[in-house]
Design a protein around this motif. Structure first.
Motif, PDB file in Angstrom:
ATOM      1  N   ALA A  73       0.906  -1.250   0.141  1.00 37.69           N
ATOM      2  CA  ALA A  73       0.065  -0.081  -0.165  1.00 37.69           C
ATOM      3  C   ALA A  73       0.897   1.213   0.009  1.00 37.69           C
ATOM      4  O   ALA A  73       0.567   2.170  -0.876  1.00 37.69           O
ATOM      5  N   PHE A  82      -2.405   0.773  -9.037  1.00 40.61           N
ATOM      6  CA  PHE A  82      -3.269   0.083  -8.104  1.00 40.61           C
ATOM      7  C   PHE A  82      -3.838  -1.101  -8.686  1.00 40.61           C
ATOM      8  O   PHE A  82      -4.351  -2.113  -8.129  1.00 40.61           O
ATOM      9  N   ILE A  98      -5.094   0.762   1.859  1.00 41.04           N
ATOM     10  CA  ILE A  98      -5.097   2.108   1.272  1.00 41.04           C
ATOM     11  C   ILE A  98      -5.622   3.144   1.916  1.00 41.04           C
ATOM     12  O   ILE A  98      -5.053   4.436   2.208  1.00 41.04           O
TER      13      ILE A  98
END
Length: 531
Positions: free
Chosen positions: A8, A32, A51
């Protein structure tokens, strides 16, 4: 630091720009999406939640549905990568890793400056997000989100405008149906309070038709009231079905804004009428049984002394007949009329039995048998009154609406034949004579035409085991009738006396039967005129 936490952090470092220049959000979203596609469902859930934990502003900056859709349209992100993001978001929300408030922001229910429900593109985009966040084998996301969205926003007392409730409710109900069918709708409704369900139904009934794509509404949506009807049809109890039929009738009167089920020219709204036909067909035995109970007592709480329970039941049934069986635009209208015909025929048969008949076949002639005969005659009188009211107050012009006319003639033919106990072997000549009696007298030429048509079918195809005309036989008779026959030209204006005459001719009911039909008609009028 765990592997998920490390990943993350690395994603959030992508596209960082120092100084006043905005970060490269597109690059971060791309990375992502690529990373999510490599992970298992549980890892996707964990990464999405991590995240949001490390970047609390993500949903208001780079991690937005609008940005995601833009990147897909530009080819930067593949549809498969987009699905991976939606799957991760949906799993994280369902599992409780992210909150309803975070889900509300990500879904972007409020849309852009034009409003989420302002046009077809916005509506379709919202539906795409709501349905896209479900897992590949589950509608769990939309069910959880819909329940919280309805309870926390749409159905709150501070949502002042019913039309606003209707818009949001329409989107939610369509997303639920598109994802998991009526079962998903039922799952969400069962989690609401009775008051919330009533508020939702009221909003859908009054304003939901504007979102019907088949009726010119924007977006790929159905009339949400039709969805509620379908849901009750599939999952509702008998009490809930009867309540809905009454509710529709109560909101289907007059020519003003209080009429939610007919157009300005008195035609039933298409999707609602078709859904109502399905509701009836799924519960026809219970509906006909409950709505023809001979209980002419004062309705509790009614302000009109003439309003009775039996009157309100029959008025609701009459409206159902108008919207379904006598509606030439309803694809299931013929099926509805067939069920009503079978019910009427059976009650004529039972009601015509003598008091010495063992009706229930238990080997004893007693009060139960006498009550069954009386009930058969009484229910026939009720159906007669219902058909009189439906034809006389219906929008259809039976002189020009061929489908409605044929359906009604079929009902009369079934009624006329019902008392002749020769199921499956009735000669074509005898049928043509019965038809002639039912239609008030036909010329020899027309009778011969009917006999010829029926003879071509063969005796086995004329009536079923219960003595009712088959669909083929009815079609043959109707085809043989002349288009200019006086009955077909004046059926609507003469329907009251005509229905009464057909039933009397096909039964052994005493003449007092006509008074009973008249009384039930009065009950219907009183119920319809009640304040």
């Amino acid at each position: 630091m765990t592997e998920i936490q490390q990943k993350a952090a690395e994603i959030l470092d992508v596209g960082v720009r120092w100084g006043p220049i905005t970060d490269n959000y597109e690059q971060r979203m791309d990375v992502f999406a690529q990373e999510l596609e490599k992970l298992s469902p549980q890892q996707r859930d964990d990464l999405f939640a991590e995240i949001l934990s490390q970047d609390r502003g993500a949903l208001n900056s780079w991690l937005t549905v609008d940005r995601l859709n833009t990147l897909v349209s530009e080819g930067t992100i593949t549809p498969r990568e987009r699905d991976a993001i939606f799957d991760a978001f949906g799993e994280a929300y369902v599992n409780g890793s992210i909150s309803y408030e975070q889900a509300f922001v990500f879904v972007n229910v409020l849309g852009d400056a034009t409003g989420p429900l302002a046009n077809e593109d916005n509506i379709n985009a919202l539906l795409d997000t709501l349905t896209g966040a479900n897992g590949p084998n589950s509608s769990a996301f939309i069910e959880k989100f819909a329940g919280e969205f309805l309870a926390n926003h749409v159905l709150l007392d501070n949502m002042p405008e019913p039309w606003a409730r209707a818009g949001w409710g329409a989107m939610v109900l369509n997303a639920l149906e598109q994802s998991g069918g009526t079962q998903s709708v039922q799952n969400v409704l069962s989690g609401l309070t009775a008051e919330q369900r009533a508020d939702l139904r009221n909003a859908m009934s009054e304003y939901g038709a504007k979102y019907d794509a088949a009726n010119g509404g924007p977006g790929d949506v159905r009339d949400p009231m039709a969805i509620l009807i379908d849901t009750t049809s599939a999952h509702g109890s008998t009490d809930e079905v009867i309540d809905l039929i009454h509710y529709i009738n109560d909101h289907a009167t007059g020519n003003g804004p209080g009429n939610h089920y007919y157009t300005h020219d008195n035609r039933p709204l298409g999707e609602r009428a078709e859904a109502l036909a399905g509701l009836f067909l799924n519960h026809s035995d219970a509906v006909l049984d409950r709505l023809t109970l001979p209980s002419p007592t004062q309705t509790p709480g009614a302000t009109n002394e003439g309003s009775t329970l039996v009157g309100e039941n029959l008025a609701a049934l009459s409206n159902l007949v108008r919207m379904t069986a006598l509606n030439p635009d309803n694809p299931r209208g013929g099926e509805v009329m067939d069920r009503i015909s079978a019910f009427t025929s059976e009650n004529i048969r039972v009601g015509s039995m003598s008091d010495a008949t063992d009706v229930n076949g238990d080997g004893v002639v007693d009060g139960d048998d006498k009550r069954a005969v009386d009930a058969g005659e009484g229910r026939t009188a009720m159906i007669g009154a219902v058909m009189q009211d439906a034809v006389s107050s219906g929008y259809v012009d039976l002189r020009t609406d061929i489908a409605a006319r044929d359906a009604f003639v079929g009902f009369l033919l079934d009624t006329a034949i019902s008392a002749i106990p020769v199921g499956g072997k009735l000669a074509s000549g005898a049928i043509s004579e019965a038809v002639s009696d039912a239609l008030g007298g036909l010329s020899e030429e027309v009778q011969e035409a009917i006999t010829k048509k029926l003879t071509e079918l063969g005796t086995k195809a004329l009536t079923d085991a219960q003595g009712r005309l088959t669909a083929e036989a009815k079609s043959a008779i109707i085809e043989a009738l002349p288009e200019d026959y006086a009955y077909l030209e004046g059926i609507k204006s003469e329907s009251n006396s005509f229905i009464q005459t057909v039933i009397l001719n096909s039964s052994s009911f005493p003449y007092e039967f006509t008074e009973a039909m008249s009384d039930y008609g009065s009950y219907i009028d009183a119920a319809k005129n009640a304040p």
